[in-house]
Scaffold this motif. Structure first.
Motif, mmCIF file in Angstrom:
data_model
loop_
_atom_site.group_PDB
_atom_site.id
_atom_site.type_symbol
_atom_site.label_atom_id
_atom_site.label_comp_id
_atom_site.label_asym_id
_atom_site.label_seq_id
_atom_site.Cartn_x
_atom_site.Cartn_y
_atom_site.Cartn_z
ATOM 1 N N LEU A 212 -12.560 20.759 18.395
ATOM 2 C CA LEU A 212 -12.104 19.443 17.978
ATOM 3 C C LEU A 212 -12.517 19.210 16.532
ATOM 4 N N ARG A 213 -11.566 18.805 15.707
ATOM 5 C CA ARG A 213 -11.846 18.608 14.282
ATOM 6 C C ARG A 213 -12.588 17.285 14.069
ATOM 7 N N ARG A 214 -13.635 17.356 13.252
ATOM 8 C CA ARG A 214 -14.414 16.167 12.875
ATOM 9 C C ARG A 214 -14.435 16.080 11.353
ATOM 10 N N THR A 215 -14.094 14.912 10.812
ATOM 11 C CA THR A 215 -13.971 14.686 9.376
ATOM 12 C C THR A 215 -15.182 13.919 8.846
ATOM 13 N N VAL A 216 -15.644 14.287 7.670
ATOM 14 C CA VAL A 216 -16.710 13.561 6.971
ATOM 15 C C VAL A 216 -16.268 13.366 5.524
ATOM 16 N N VAL A 217 -16.541 12.167 4.991
ATOM 17 C CA VAL A 217 -16.222 11.881 3.592
ATOM 18 C C VAL A 217 -17.459 11.303 2.924
ATOM 19 N N GLN A 218 -17.700 11.705 1.698
ATOM 20 C CA GLN A 218 -18.824 11.174 0.916
ATOM 21 C C GLN A 218 -18.303 10.083 -0.009
ATOM 22 N N LEU A 219 -18.888 8.886 0.107
ATOM 23 C CA LEU A 219 -18.444 7.736 -0.676
ATOM 24 C C LEU A 219 -19.486 7.325 -1.706
ATOM 25 N N ARG A 220 -18.998 6.867 -2.856
ATOM 26 C CA ARG A 220 -19.840 6.133 -3.796
ATOM 27 C C ARG A 220 -19.521 4.663 -3.615
ATOM 28 N N VAL A 221 -20.547 3.868 -3.318
ATOM 29 C CA VAL A 221 -20.327 2.463 -2.996
ATOM 30 C C VAL A 221 -21.183 1.576 -3.890
ATOM 31 N N SER A 222 -20.777 0.314 -3.963
ATOM 32 C CA SER A 222 -21.525 -0.691 -4.716
ATOM 33 C C SER A 222 -21.640 -1.957 -3.854
ATOM 34 N N PRO A 223 -22.855 -2.474 -3.680
ATOM 35 C CA PRO A 223 -24.120 -1.921 -4.182
ATOM 36 C C PRO A 223 -24.493 -0.641 -3.457
ATOM 37 N N GLU A 224 -25.368 0.140 -4.072
ATOM 38 C CA GLU A 224 -25.791 1.391 -3.447
ATOM 39 C C GLU A 224 -26.563 1.088 -2.167
ATOM 40 N N PRO A 265 -10.003 18.666 6.038
ATOM 41 C CA PRO A 265 -9.751 17.256 6.360
ATOM 42 C C PRO A 265 -8.301 16.859 6.106
ATOM 43 N N GLU A 266 -7.822 15.938 6.906
ATOM 44 C CA GLU A 266 -6.498 15.346 6.709
ATOM 45 C C GLU A 266 -6.654 14.011 5.990
ATOM 46 N N GLU A 267 -5.736 13.719 5.067
ATOM 47 C CA GLU A 267 -5.838 12.486 4.283
ATOM 48 C C GLU A 267 -5.792 11.249 5.174
ATOM 49 N N LEU A 268 -5.021 11.304 6.256
ATOM 50 C CA LEU A 268 -4.932 10.157 7.153
ATOM 51 C C LEU A 268 -6.282 9.858 7.790
ATOM 52 N N ASP A 269 -7.022 10.898 8.171
ATOM 53 C CA ASP A 269 -8.334 10.696 8.779
ATOM 54 C C ASP A 269 -9.333 10.129 7.774
ATOM 55 N N VAL A 270 -9.260 10.579 6.531
ATOM 56 C CA VAL A 270 -10.130 10.052 5.481
ATOM 57 C C VAL A 270 -9.827 8.570 5.244
ATOM 58 N N ALA A 271 -8.536 8.227 5.147
ATOM 59 C CA ALA A 271 -8.154 6.832 4.925
ATOM 60 C C ALA A 271 -8.578 5.954 6.094
ATOM 61 N N ALA A 287 -15.418 5.226 -4.886
ATOM 62 C CA ALA A 287 -14.741 6.532 -4.914
ATOM 63 C C ALA A 287 -15.068 7.321 -3.656
ATOM 64 N N ALA A 288 -14.116 8.106 -3.218
ATOM 65 C CA ALA A 288 -14.354 9.129 -2.194
ATOM 66 C C ALA A 288 -14.569 10.433 -2.949
ATOM 67 N N GLU A 289 -15.826 10.858 -3.057
ATOM 68 C CA GLU A 289 -16.173 11.953 -3.952
ATOM 69 C C GLU A 289 -15.971 13.327 -3.320
ATOM 70 N N ARG A 290 -16.208 13.437 -2.032
ATOM 71 C CA ARG A 290 -16.047 14.719 -1.336
ATOM 72 C C ARG A 290 -15.515 14.444 0.060
ATOM 73 N N LYS A 291 -14.909 15.435 0.639
ATOM 74 C CA LYS A 291 -14.459 15.330 2.033
ATOM 75 C C LYS A 291 -14.433 16.722 2.629
ATOM 76 N N TRP A 292 -14.766 16.812 3.899
ATOM 77 C CA TRP A 292 -14.743 18.101 4.576
ATOM 78 C C TRP A 292 -14.544 17.876 6.060
ATOM 79 N N ALA A 293 -14.292 18.956 6.770
ATOM 80 C CA ALA A 293 -14.098 18.887 8.214
ATOM 81 C C ALA A 293 -14.704 20.116 8.852
#
Length: 363
Positions: A212-224, A265-271, A287-293
């Motif tokens: 089963l595919r599992r998606t992870v995305v690294q975000l830069r957020v404000s405030p940190e 990763p699929e763009e739909l899963d990231v969104a 920003a979404a800086e990185r993404k992987w699955a």
């Protein structure tokens, strides 16, 4: 001639190789990729969480805790399962489900939730606090087991995609796609997403292990996000996120059936992940800086499979460990090695019901 040939050098194969070698077994560890841990192990969200995987997995997780803590592989973080007013029934059910398992959990109201997660939106009203949750240094733990295995005499061979397996005179002959050959008294199938394919090569009946595919995305957020903020999980299983080196690691908690592959990763899963995250906190996603699955592989009943195949002599399983294979690796590998070498349980494994994980439950 080896006693055991283990196929797959992720955390499963590496930990089991170290344990088998400690029991005096001559062990061969075969890895199809250029280096061990390329797939699921190298793409983990890296936490040790007592409730993860359900009550049947809790004994393995708790039994692994001391080994991981004493080895310095854990950094305490804590975890929150959060819910809205409509999730009260789910939160109650969660508490009942884990009431007699030995895990440490506490119910929190809105004030306690907001104290742990600054900026959490008003619609999130209660939570279950799990103080023992910790980050795992996955790379260090994996290397620890590979090192232990090598020091005990295990031979590790990478770029060794097993293409042929045959049984001859009570031992196994294995051949790679490049023509390399090995002999072993027994094979252990620790091939993760490829476990059923390996079983077919050996003439064993597939169990139905599903990647089963599992998606992870690294975000830069404000405030940190605060560095000490806990792991935050939706009680309905729609997301989880945690701070990591000044960023947020976020998953939509997706489980998309997949063929064994180098998952992407699929763009739909990231969104979808980002949309769910923005409904939880009022932080701005810059920003979404990185993404992987990665692929998390489960048996049909979602329990791992440890032990000898009931029909094929000399063929064993160490697979189906889903997303909890890393956090349970010390106890799981010790338990499997004891079963494969007919050794008695020790302080780590005593009290674990090995029958829960036996392959013969699928016969």
């Amino acid at each position: 001639m080896y006693d055991f040939a283990i196929i797959g050098a992720g955390i499963a194969g590496a930990s089991l190789a170290a344990e088998l070698s400690a029991y005096g077994a001559r062990t061969l560890l075969l890895e199809a990729e250029d280096f061990p841990g390329y797939h699921a192990t190298g793409r983990s969200a890296a936490f040790w969480e007592e409730c993860y995987g359900g009550p049947d997995i809790v004994p393995l997780t708790l039994a692994s805790g001391d080994y991981l803590r004493e080895g310095g592989f854990l950094t305490n973080r804590g975890a929150l399962y959060i819910g809205r007013e409509s999730d009260v029934t789910a939160l109650d059910a969660f508490e009942r489900r884990f009431a007699d398992t030995g895990v440490s959990i506490e119910r929190l109201g809105r004030e306690g939730l907001a104290r742990h997660v600054p900026g959490v939106r008003e619609s999130w009203t209660s939570a279950i606090w799990e103080p023992a949750c910790a980050d795992i240094d996955v790379a260090r733990l994996h290397q620890h087991y590979l090192t232990l295995a090598q020091r005990a005499g295990t031979e590790i061979v990478c770029r060794a995609q097993v293409a042929g397996i045959a049984r001859r005179d009570h031992h196994w002959l294995l051949e790679s796609d490049s023509g390399e050959r090995w002999s072993a008294q027994a094979i252990v199938n620790a091939a993760g997403a490829w476990a059923d394919k390996v079983a077919l090569l050996a003439g064993a009946r597939p169990i139905g292990i599903q990647p089963l595919r599992r998606t992870v995305v690294q975000l830069r957020v404000s405030p940190e996000a605060p560095a000490d903020m806990p792991l935050v999980l939706d009680i309905e299983g729609q997301f989880y996120f945690k701070p990591e080196s000044g960023r947020i690691w976020l998953s939509p908690h997706d489980e998309i059936p997949s063929e064994p592959c180098d998952a992407a990763p699929e763009e739909l899963d990231v969104a979808q992940a980002i949309a769910r995250f923005e409904r939880v906190v009022d932080w701005h996603v810059e920003a979404a800086e990185r993404k992987w699955a990665g692929l998390r592989s489960f048996a049909p009943d979602r329990r791992p499979v440890y032990g000898w195949d009931p029909l094929v002599e000399g063929f064993a399983w160490f697979a189906g460990q889903g997303g909890f294979g890393i956090q349970t690796s010390p106890a799981a590998a010790r338990l499997a090695a004891q079963r494969l070498t007919d050794s008695a349980p020790d302080a780590m494994t005593e009290g674990i019901d090995a029958a829960l994980y036996d392959p013969d439950r699928f016969t």
